[in-house]
Design an enzyme around this catalytic site. Structure first.
Site, PDB file in Angstrom:
ATOM      1  CB  SER A 106     -69.810  32.283 -34.468  1.00  0.00           C
ATOM      2  OG  SER A 106     -70.793  32.773 -33.220  1.00  0.00           O
TER       3      SER A 106
ATOM      4  CG  HIS B  91     -69.713  28.292 -32.580  1.00  0.00           C
ATOM      5  ND1 HIS B  91     -69.422  27.054 -32.212  1.00  0.00           N
ATOM      6  CD2 HIS B  91     -69.659  28.495 -31.799  1.00  0.00           C
ATOM      7  CE1 HIS B  91     -69.210  27.002 -31.322  1.00  0.00           C
ATOM      8  NE2 HIS B  91     -69.100  28.201 -30.963  1.00  0.00           N
TER       9      HIS B  91
ATOM     10  CG  ASP C 268     -70.719  31.309 -29.354  1.00  0.00           C
ATOM     11  OD1 ASP C 268     -70.571  30.488 -28.860  1.00  0.00           O
ATOM     12  OD2 ASP C 268     -70.694  32.080 -30.374  1.00  0.00           O
TER      13      ASP C 268
ATOM     14  CG  MET D 255     -72.479  33.566 -23.823  1.00  0.00           C
ATOM     15  SD  MET D 255     -71.322  34.984 -24.444  1.00  0.00           S
ATOM     16  CE  MET D 255     -71.111  34.224 -26.768  1.00  0.00           C
TER      17      MET D 255
ATOM     18  CG  HIS E 165     -68.778  27.522 -26.820  1.00  0.00           C
ATOM     19  ND1 HIS E 165     -68.262  28.845 -27.889  1.00  0.00           N
ATOM     20  CD2 HIS E 165     -68.598  26.644 -25.565  1.00  0.00           C
ATOM     21  CE1 HIS E 165     -67.628  28.288 -26.139  1.00  0.00           C
ATOM     22  NE2 HIS E 165     -67.664  27.368 -25.708  1.00  0.00           N
TER      23      HIS E 165
ATOM     24  CG  MET F 252     -68.895  30.087 -23.619  1.00  0.00           C
ATOM     25  SD  MET F 252     -69.011  31.189 -24.616  1.00  0.00           S
ATOM     26  CE  MET F 252     -70.014  31.025 -25.945  1.00  0.00           C
TER      27      MET F 252
ATOM     28  CG  MET G 256     -62.882  28.851 -25.774  1.00  0.00           C
ATOM     29  SD  MET G 256     -63.812  29.488 -26.910  1.00  0.00           S
ATOM     30  CE  MET G 256     -63.952  30.380 -26.784  1.00  0.00           C
TER      31      MET G 256
ATOM     32  CG  ASP H  21     -65.867  30.050 -30.578  1.00  0.00           C
ATOM     33  OD1 ASP H  21     -65.208  31.106 -31.556  1.00  0.00           O
ATOM     34  OD2 ASP H  21     -66.354  29.397 -29.978  1.00  0.00           O
TER      35      ASP H  21
END
Length: 227
Positions: free
Chosen positions: A7, A30, A32, A34, A63, A65, A134, A172
């Site tokens: 990540s 990965h 993230d 957000m 990913h 979010m 998660m 994750d």
């Protein structure tokens, strides 16, 4: 075979190209995303994904979010992501979204927060390429692994096998040498690791070591014996 996805949330954002090179041998990177609405943190968006896709040949596992993934997810495929994960809690039309992600050429994945059960979404599984369970509350890196998610990982693996699907099962949150074996035994085969990789003296070696741990643990697991 176990897959390790470092990540970049735990990487140095000022040196993302070099940080990607540091984990050569990883299966995916990965990423993230957000938005400070769906989760209480703000990270990066489409332009950085585009830049990262140009800077590395490791495929990107984005990913999301974020709120309104139905609107934004396709743009991450266009930016170069090879896999795009949306949260089912935020998606207005998850089947349509998964089909759109696939139609644009990426793998479609659905994520579930810790309190979201997998069972109501059993019928959606054939529309997906991966399910993300998660193992912490989404929003921040470096959190402690939630052992209470292990039964949910097992139930998800059972549903995948029940329907004869080839879905990947990703975990994750808090994945580290001390937790990865439990996740693999429960049924996970894709592992997101942040500080366990980027906090190591040799991130590439950390990737190899985590993969070896997961594969050894999975080899003796009941679910793996059926495959």
């Amino acid at each position: 075979m176990a897959q390790i996805n470092p990540s970049i949330l735990s990487a140095d954002f000022a040196r993302l190209a070099q940080e990607a090179e540091a984990v050569r041998g990883a299966d995916w990177l990965h990423v993230d995303v957000m938005d400070n609405h769906f989760v209480p943190n703000l990270t990066l968006g489409v332009p950085i994904v585009e830049s990262l896709a140009r800077a590395t040949d490791i495929p990107l596992d984005c990913h999301l979010m974020i709120e309104q993934p139905d609107r934004w997810a396709p743009q991450y495929v266009e930016a170069g992501a090879g896999s795009v994960t949306f949260h089912v809690e935020a998606a207005a039309a998850p089947v349509r979204l998964a089909r759109e992600i696939r139609a644009k050429g990426a793998r479609a994945s659905m994520a579930l927060k810790p309190a979201t059960p997998i069972e109501p979404y059993e019928d959606l599984l054939p529309e997906l390429d991966m399910v993300l369970i998660m193992t912490v509350e989404p929003g921040f890196g470096g959190q402690a692994f939630l052992d209470i998610m292990l039964p949910k990982i097992r139930r998800t693996r059972e549903l995948i096998d029940k329907h004869g699907l080839s879905l990947w099962l990703q975990v994750d949150g808090g994945v580290a040498p001390s937790t990865i074996e439990r996740c693999a035994e429960a049924g996970a085969d894709v592992f997101v690791a942040g500080s366990a990789v980027y906090g190591a003296d040799d991130p590439a070696e950390a990737v190899r070591a985590l993969r070896a741990q997961a594969e050894t643990a999975a080899a003796g697991a009941p679910w793996a014996c059926k495959h």
